[in-house]
Design an enzyme around this catalytic site. Structure first.
Site, mmCIF file in Angstrom:
data_model
loop_
_atom_site.group_PDB
_atom_site.id
_atom_site.type_symbol
_atom_site.label_atom_id
_atom_site.label_comp_id
_atom_site.label_asym_id
_atom_site.label_seq_id
_atom_site.Cartn_x
_atom_site.Cartn_y
_atom_site.Cartn_z
ATOM 1 N N TRP A 18 31.171 0.892 0.549
ATOM 2 C CA TRP A 18 30.337 1.125 1.730
ATOM 3 C C TRP A 18 29.299 2.152 1.338
ATOM 4 C CZ3 TRP A 18 29.029 -0.928 6.160
ATOM 5 C CH2 TRP A 18 28.338 -0.164 7.091
ATOM 6 N N ASP A 78 28.108 -33.095 -2.385
ATOM 7 C CA ASP A 78 28.975 -33.575 -1.298
ATOM 8 C C ASP A 78 30.416 -33.768 -1.770
ATOM 9 O OD1 ASP A 78 26.465 -33.844 -0.004
ATOM 10 O OD2 ASP A 78 26.303 -35.912 -0.693
ATOM 11 N N GLU A 81 25.485 -32.068 9.990
ATOM 12 C CA GLU A 81 26.094 -33.140 9.206
ATOM 13 C C GLU A 81 27.254 -32.584 8.398
ATOM 14 O OE1 GLU A 81 22.916 -34.565 6.710
ATOM 15 O OE2 GLU A 81 23.205 -32.990 5.211
#
Length: 490
Positions: A374, A57, A233
């Site tokens: 690609w 966090d 959250e």
């Protein structure tokens, strides 16, 4: 075929006489004519991940005193820590100080989670969530305040709990300002809505007091928001060109954890839920190829020069967890550059491998186009929204000898190599031929020393250049050839 290149022979003849005059000049793009680039407005920034082991966090504030301030959840869930450094990478080794410790009993006595540090009206504030010693799941948001110039060494006082109309599980408070109005956003459970947590928004009367009635702006309704738990959250806000982007975390805190995105116009009524649009899919998720799992609970900051946005988040480098993931201590803080699509939306890309973060290579003479792969063929294209296709990690050359190699961001172990003078992304076979084909000498940009050019290790005099929209290995004879072989790192 690239239509701007279809008449390349005649255009090259015309440009030979004038390229020397325009190399250092930025001119507007005209159909069929390259726009010679200045150094990009957002040059490359690179970091070495992870930044902080066992720090979940994460939150970073870049202050006017020249320091970055970093805080995060510690695995013991018992204290709030803070460190500072003048560079983002420097936070990895900066000393860490405990600025506050949980109460021995009662409220704020358990589960000290997700601190954020903000500077508001001349004072420092830390928002965090905490449980009670006798009820560890009674999670509520709280605020600390410090008037010290240096919050690492300063004194902190408790401003108490943020009073919310619903007295239920609530956490992850963050604050931001749009058009002069300061808001608070947070996650909270409302039994009337269902299990799990939703995202709420309210105005702030002061840093610890909401004003008016909160509104719910998002609830977990998509499949990717409800794996393990119903979760919205960890809101975090970044603003650009009149739009407000709010990232948020979804699902359980294991490998299913991911980021979604809410978008609103900065001129809209942000307290009207209809002003917000949610991404239909995650914008950032686990990636088995790079070995990164459960990326989430992010924040945003900026590079030291203020020119690049930086995504800060946590994840794990393994998928399988024994028991409750909340008891697993090994979420780590990580950085990588946040890019922006041509339509003005943020592009998070993928959580990149541990170690040096990758860069993009934009063309000197077609500045909106990037080297990308690609179907493993290297090309030069614009609007590469699959960001990782256009990201390469500059690593020590596979042959050594002062060379570099360019490793694919989304295919680790695959490198840009030449084959029949064409550039491909292929897996390292370890053969002498492959190692040589995938090694280059890095030169100052041939058309602009601020850029970069890459000369072949085993074919000296041949350079990586674009031609007809493809990436080739060719000798260079004209100034236009040199422009085609010059790139900027972004």
């Amino acid at each position: 075929m690239d239509r701007t290149r279809s008449s390349s022979t005649s255009r090259r003849t015309l440009l030979k006489a004038c390229t020397a005059l325009v190399v250092a000049v930025t001119v507007p793009a005209v159909v069929g004519t390259p726009a010679f680039a200045a150094v990009p407005a957002s040059p490359a920034v690179t970091f070495t991940n992870p930044i902080a082991e066992q720090r979940a966090d994460p939150h970073i504030h870049k202050h006017t005193d020249g320091y970055y301030y970093f805080t995060a959840t510690v695995p013991a869930y018992d204290r709030i820590v803070l460190r500072r450094a003048t560079t983002l990478q420097g936070l990895a080794t900066a000393a860490e100080t405990t600025i506050w410790t949980k109460h021995a009993s009662g409220d704020m006595g358990a589960h000290i989670w997700a601190p954020e540090i903000h500077f508001i009206d001349g004072k420092w504030y830390v928002y965090f969530a905490a449980g009670a010693s006798n009820d560890i799941w009674k999670i509520r948001p709280y605020v600390l305040e410090s008037s010290s110039a240096n919050p690492v060494t300063g004194t902190w006082t408790e401003k108490g709990r943020i009073a919310l109309p619903l007295d239920t599980f609530s956490l992850d408070a963050t604050t931001f300002v749009v058009n002069g109005t300061r808001y608070l956003s947070w996650a909270q459970n409302d039994p009337a809505v269902g299990t799990g947590t939703n995202l709420y928004l309210a105005k702030l009367a002061n840093p610890w007091t909401i004003s008016g009635t909160p509104v719910m702006i998002s609830s977990p309704t998509n499949a990717w928001e409800t794996i393990g738990h119903r979760v919205n959250e960890g809101p975090a806000v970044i603003q650009r060109n009149g739009r407000v982007f709010m990232s948020f975390s979804a699902s359980a805190t294991d490998a299913n954890y991911c980021l979604g995105l809410l978008t609103a116009s900065a001129s809209a009524d942000l307290l009207n839920p209809a002003s917000w649009t949610k991404s239909s899919q995650p914008v950032f998720a686990s990636n088995a190829s790079t070995g990164q799992y459960g990326p989430g609970h992010n924040t945003f900051t900026v590079s030291e020069d203020g020119k690049s946005d930086v995504l800060v988040y946590h994840d794990r480098n393994y998928k399988d967890i024994s028991g409750d993931p909340l008891n697993d201590p090994n979420r780590r803080t990580r950085y990588q550059k946040l890019y922006w699509n041509a339509d003005g939306t943020p592009n998070f890309g993928i959580p990149v491998s541990d170690g040096a973060t990758p860069v993009r290579f934009s063309s000197f003479n077609y500045p909106d186009r990037y080297i990308r792969h690609w179907e493993y063929r290297a090309k030069l294209e614009a609007n590469v929204t699959n960001l990782a296709d256009s990201q390469f990690r500059i690593v020590t050359g596979l042959t050594g000898s002062g060379t570099v190699s360019l490793e694919s961001a989304n295919f680790p172990g695959y490198y840009l190599r030449h084959k029949n003078y064409e550039l491909w992304v292929e897996k390292n076979t370890g053969t002498a031929t492959f190692l040589a084909d995938a090694s280059f000498t890095r030169r100052a940009g041939l058309a602009d020393p601020a850029g970069v050019s890459f000369e072949s290790y085993n074919f000296p005099g041949r350079y990586i250049r674009h031609y007809n929209g493809l990436i080739q290995l060719q000798p260079l004879s004209t100034s236009l050839d040199q422009q085609d072989a010059t790139y900027y790192t972004e």
